[in-house]
Design an enzyme around this catalytic site. Structure first.
Site, PDB file in Angstrom:
ATOM      1  N   ARG A  58       0.818  -1.218   0.000  1.00  0.00           N
ATOM      2  CA  ARG A  58       0.000   0.000   0.000  1.00  0.00           C
ATOM      3  C   ARG A  58       0.850   1.265   0.000  1.00  0.00           C
ATOM      4  O   ARG A  58       0.370   2.333  -0.367  1.00  0.00           O
ATOM      5  CB  ARG A  58      -1.011  -0.032   1.150  1.00  0.00           C
ATOM      6  CG  ARG A  58      -2.124  -1.068   0.910  1.00  0.00           C
ATOM      7  CD  ARG A  58      -3.126  -1.130   2.040  1.00  0.00           C
ATOM      8  NE  ARG A  58      -2.536  -1.437   3.317  1.00  0.00           N
ATOM      9  CZ  ARG A  58      -2.346  -2.670   3.797  1.00  0.00           C
ATOM     10  NH1 ARG A  58      -2.711  -3.712   3.093  1.00  0.00           N
ATOM     11  NH2 ARG A  58      -1.796  -2.855   4.980  1.00  0.00           N
ATOM     12  N   GLU A  95       8.176  -9.948  15.556  1.00  0.00           N
ATOM     13  CA  GLU A  95       7.826 -10.463  16.873  1.00  0.00           C
ATOM     14  C   GLU A  95       8.057 -11.971  16.946  1.00  0.00           C
ATOM     15  O   GLU A  95       8.557 -12.483  17.939  1.00  0.00           O
ATOM     16  CB  GLU A  95       6.358 -10.132  17.181  1.00  0.00           C
ATOM     17  CG  GLU A  95       5.968 -10.409  18.601  1.00  0.00           C
ATOM     18  CD  GLU A  95       4.561  -9.936  18.918  1.00  0.00           C
ATOM     19  OE1 GLU A  95       4.078 -10.279  20.004  1.00  0.00           O
ATOM     20  OE2 GLU A  95       3.949  -9.228  18.083  1.00  0.00           O
TER      21      GLU A  95
END
Length: 171
Positions: A58, A95
């Site tokens: 995007r 993460e």
């Protein structure tokens, strides 16, 4: 114009517990999209970039029309193995695991001033990786700009440069 009115929130996407901020509704409204491009242009023009760099995917929708509006070039930072030709890559920690981004080796000239763009700043990991990648190829990264910031995730703290956002969500 309140751009926030043109952002759709989608709960539990892409997984349960995540609230996704969708810019599709902003892109579908010409007046809102034009205002977005103009406001981003105002924010980044003072940095005098020679090139805008969009982060997949995007960020391409954000940076490409803005580059056209400002009369400058556009380059892409993509996930690995998506760009043709010789590429430079950077692997960074997530993460749970790692990811790799790339830029074409000849996309940025050493010393060239660039501004990084994406639709959303969340934790800042991908944007920080893009800054690292661009600096490794000699770019002068002047700033980063985003349509949306999830300020409660403190992503801008990972970026050691000016950060501009048009819309902020605080929780």
């Amino acid at each position: 114009m309140d751009l926030k009115e043109h952002i759709r929130s989608i709960p539990d996407f892409p997984k349960p517990g995540i609230l996704f901020y969708d810019i599709s509704t902003l892109l579908a409204e010409p007046a809102a999209w034009k205002a977005t491009v103009e406001r981003l242009a105002e924010a980044i023009e003072p940095y005098r970039p020679a090139l805008l760099v969009g982060i997949e995917s995007r960020g391409f929708l954000t940076a490409a029309p803005l580059a056209l509006h400002l009369g400058m070039g556009f380059a892409m930072v993509r996930k690995k193995n998506k760009l043709p030709g010789k590429t430079i890559k950077h692997t960074y920690d997530l993460e749970y695991g790692t990811d790799t981004i790339e830029i074409q080796a000849d996309a940025v000239e050493p010393g060239q001033r660039v501004v990084i763009l994406d639709d959303l700043l969340a934790t800042g990991g991908t944007a920080a990786a893009a800054v690292h990648l661009l600096r490794s190829v000699g770019a002068e990264v002047a700033a980063a700009a985003f349509i949306i910031e999830l300020s409660f995730l403190n992503g801008r703290d990972k970026l050691d440069l000016p950060v501009h956002t048009l819309i902020s969500y605080d929780d």
